[in-house]
Design an enzyme around this catalytic site. Structure first.
Site, PDB file in Angstrom:
ATOM      1  N   ASN A 179      40.548  40.283  46.658  1.00  0.00           N
ATOM      2  CA  ASN A 179      40.996  39.011  47.225  1.00  0.00           C
ATOM      3  C   ASN A 179      41.488  39.227  48.655  1.00  0.00           C
ATOM      4  O   ASN A 179      42.685  39.354  48.910  1.00  0.00           O
ATOM      5  CB  ASN A 179      42.106  38.410  46.344  1.00  0.00           C
ATOM      6  CG  ASN A 179      42.417  36.972  46.717  1.00  0.00           C
ATOM      7  OD1 ASN A 179      43.310  36.690  47.508  1.00  0.00           O
ATOM      8  ND2 ASN A 179      41.662  36.054  46.152  1.00  0.00           N
TER       9      ASN A 179
ATOM     10  N   GLY B 204      46.122  37.155  45.951  1.00  0.00           N
ATOM     11  CA  GLY B 204      46.167  37.986  47.137  1.00  0.00           C
ATOM     12  C   GLY B 204      46.167  37.170  48.416  1.00  0.00           C
ATOM     13  O   GLY B 204      46.433  35.964  48.400  1.00  0.00           O
TER      14      GLY B 204
ATOM     15  N   ARG C 250      43.858  35.915  50.319  1.00  0.00           N
ATOM     16  CA  ARG C 250      43.029  34.712  50.367  1.00  0.00           C
ATOM     17  C   ARG C 250      43.668  33.588  49.565  1.00  0.00           C
ATOM     18  O   ARG C 250      43.689  32.436  50.000  1.00  0.00           O
ATOM     19  CB  ARG C 250      41.614  34.986  49.842  1.00  0.00           C
ATOM     20  CG  ARG C 250      40.686  33.770  50.027  1.00  0.00           C
ATOM     21  CD  ARG C 250      39.289  34.011  49.484  1.00  0.00           C
ATOM     22  NE  ARG C 250      38.376  32.954  49.887  1.00  0.00           N
ATOM     23  CZ  ARG C 250      38.185  31.822  49.221  1.00  0.00           C
ATOM     24  NH1 ARG C 250      38.886  31.572  48.122  1.00  0.00           N
ATOM     25  NH2 ARG C 250      37.322  30.918  49.659  1.00  0.00           N
ATOM     26  N   CYS C 251      44.179  33.904  48.382  1.00  0.00           N
ATOM     27  CA  CYS C 251      44.821  32.884  47.550  1.00  0.00           C
ATOM     28  C   CYS C 251      45.982  32.211  48.285  1.00  0.00           C
ATOM     29  O   CYS C 251      46.240  31.021  48.096  1.00  0.00           O
ATOM     30  CB  CYS C 251      45.343  33.506  46.261  1.00  0.00           C
ATOM     31  SG  CYS C 251      44.092  34.026  45.094  1.00  0.00           S
ATOM     32  N   MET C 252      46.699  32.989  49.105  1.00  0.00           N
ATOM     33  CA  MET C 252      47.920  32.492  49.738  1.00  0.00           C
ATOM     34  C   MET C 252      47.658  31.760  51.051  1.00  0.00           C
ATOM     35  O   MET C 252      48.607  31.457  51.770  1.00  0.00           O
ATOM     36  CB  MET C 252      48.883  33.654  49.996  1.00  0.00           C
ATOM     37  CG  MET C 252      49.392  34.320  48.735  1.00  0.00           C
ATOM     38  SD  MET C 252      50.683  35.535  49.071  1.00  0.00           S
ATOM     39  CE  MET C 252      49.776  36.750  50.033  1.00  0.00           C
TER      40      MET C 252
END
Length: 404
Positions: free
Chosen positions: A348, A391, A393-395
């Protein structure tokens, strides 16, 4: 990609990142307990102060690379200060008469409307307990009498940390998603307020909006201009993927959508937990799925759509992107290391430009393999941020990338 109030939009995962929305961990994470963390989708209880330090460093790394960072809490506060309609809608989404009863719901709504914007924003994000009800109210609310003090009047939203999921930009439009699990449903109401009423986004055009079939931003990868991959698994349904594809075709935002089945389990909740773009023609991918990941190719046609497959994802992606081969950088040949680093969001990554990514430092083998493949890796700590299984990208929700 401009509007009345400024440029925003993206047509890839790797175009140079210019503006991004993050959410700094706040009091909503302090609501997590051993009794509710599973329900609220966290695998443990994060040390919030350390999570904030880690997130601050994440934002600093972005700033050092010239990325404008917008914080969701600031955007929400400014929205509520600017717009009375936003206040009304935000309160209505948070106060549920079916659960609270009309008496308490009406009293609570009146109370919330009287609060300053920053206090209201805090409650909409971090929730409210019965102990924290500061108004007297009437004595005829059975709900208020029967609930315990620590029970939530308004549920907290600890997963706001993962701003990728509730919206994403494609072309010059923003897509408001529909989140699958009860703990996250209300997140999109806050995102919707920001895009509808914040001065920065006035005039922003909408792409896909779904109130029925779930689609989450972590499942959506912009592989190349006009080519979108959508993971279908625990969070995004086949109906959601199909509705998104048809919407993107109707708005001329894509010509090909790849629907990618992924395992319906916690370890692979979104497509971006097993695969992310790190360069124009390269992905980092969990090796255990490299040879089994497949895709249905949905094509726009003159009189509707065509659906082909399922075929191997790597080949289908390369064909849709118009390249000879999609380079795959895996997370190591050692099965145990690969599984551990996939769980710790080694796949990620957030691309800041072609061949430049942010990744968690703990995924040593994955980062080494990325660098050996010519990818620049900017490492950040994620020991506490990762407790919600997400990770870099998620955030992050990219608001503006340079077009490819």
């Amino acid at each position: 990609m401009t509007s009345e109030s400024g440029p925003f939009g993206a047509n890839s995962e790797v175009g140079r990142l210019r503006t991004v929305i993050l959410h700094r961990p706040g009091d909503e994470l302090r609501r997590l307990t051993p009794r509710n963390n599973d329900q609220l989708l966290f695998d443990g209880l994060p040390w919030v102060d350390r999570a904030q330090e880690e997130h601050d460093r994440f934002a600093e790394v972005l700033g050092e690379r010239g990325v404008e960072v917008l914080l969701l809490a600031d955007l929400l506060t400014e929205t509520l200060r600017h717009s009375g309609a936003a206040r009304v809608q935000g309160i209505a989404a948070a106060v549920d008469p079916r659960r609270l009863g009309h008496t308490l719901a009406d009293e609570l709504s009146v109370h919330l409307r009287s609060l300053p914007a920053d206090e209201l924003a805090g409650i909409l994000m971090a929730g409210l307990t019965f102990d924290e009800l500061s108004f007297g109210g009437s004595n005829d609310s059975l709900v208020r009498r029967m609930h315990h003090g620590p029970d939530f009047v308004i549920e907290p939203l600890p997963n706001l940390l993962f701003t990728r999921d509730s919206s994403f930009w494609i072309g010059d439009r923003v897509a408001i998603t529909s989140l699958a699990l009860p703990a996250r449903v209300r997140e999109t109401s806050l995102t919707d307020l920001i895009y509808a009423f914040h001065p920065r986004f006035l005039g922003a055009r909408r792409a896909y909006e779904s109130h029925t079939a779930p689609v989450e931003g972590g499942d959506v990868l912009l592989l190349a201009p006009g080519v979108v991959a959508v993971g279908v698994g625990e969070r995004t349904t086949p109906a959601g993927a199909e509705a998104l594809a048809r919407s993107l075709f109707d708005d001329d935002l894509a010509h090909t959508v790849l629907a990618v089945p992924i395992a319906q389990e916690r370890a692979s909740m979104h497509l971006d937990t097993v695969c992310t773009m790190v360069d124009r023609d390269a992905v980092v991918m969990y090796p255990n799925i490299q040879n089994t990941l497949s895709a249905f190719t949905i094509h726009r046609e003159d009189k509707g759509v065509s659906i082909k497959g399922a075929n191997g994802f790597i080949e289908a992606a390369a064909d849709a992107m118009g390249i000879d081969k999609l380079r795959v950088i895996d997370t190591g040949l050692d099965a145990v290391t690969a599984e551990r680093e996939q769980w710790d969001d080694g796949n990620n990554t957030l691309a800041l430009a072609p061949g430049v990514v942010i990744a968690y430092e703990r995924n040593v083998e994955t980062n080494a393999r990325l660098e050996a493949s010519g990818i620049e890796v900017l490492r950040i700590s994620g020991s506490e941020l990762g407790s919600g299984r997400g990770g870099p990208r998620c955030m992050s929700c990219p608001v503006l990338r340079d077009p490819l």
